[in-house]
Design an enzyme around this catalytic site. Structure first.
Site: not given
Length: 157
Positions: A13, A37, A86, A123
């Site tokens: 990040h 969440k 990614r 993460s």
């Protein structure tokens, strides 16, 4: 605008935020708050950590948002979303989001390939490794590694 949940912020990040800060006069790190969440860190903890690890960038602000990213972009007068990719699988999903964002609000998306050093990082993966007692210090800022150890305690036996 660099959006994400940042639960926790990783070196990947920070790489994208730092690179964006060299391209734009101002970068807003938008921390998505999803009340459905439960994260490892509260929104206040994520804001604090992000503020601390980005303090070296004079042109970076950290803010929270709920709801649609494009609405937040409009409110902040941010015309570009910066997303790190990614893998090809990231592109498939992010392209759909980018096309929706430009259709809804004219917000452009800039895709940045992730530095190969961080191409595997997420993460979720960092949290899973830390939960089992693995060393995540090469993958997150020192502050985050310390807070993860404090939060998670010793690994389960």
């Amino acid at each position: 605008m660099c959006p994400g949940s940042f639960d926790p912020v990783t070196n990947g990040h920070l790489d994208i935020i730092g690179r964006a800060s060299r391209l734009f006069d101002e970068v807003i790190v938008g921390v998505l708050i999803n009340q459905s969440k439960t994260g490892l860190f509260s929104e206040d903890e994520r804001i604090d950590m992000l503020g601390e690890v980005t303090q070296g960038y004079d042109n970076v602000r950290v803010l929270t948002f709920r709801g649609l990213l494009v609405d937040f972009c409009r409110a902040q007068e941010a015309g570009v979303v910066v997303k790190g990719l990614r893998a090809v699988s990231d592109f498939d999903y992010e392209l759909q989001m980018a096309q929706m964002n430009i259709g809804l609000a004219g917000v452009e998306t800039l895709f940045m390939p992730t530095n190969p050093l961080y191409s595997f990082l997420s993460s979720s993966l960092v949290k899973e490794v830390a939960k089992w007692g693995g060393d995540v210090s090469p993958h997150v800022p020192d502050l985050v590694a310390t807070r993860m150890r404090e939060r998670l305690g010793p690994p389960p036996t």
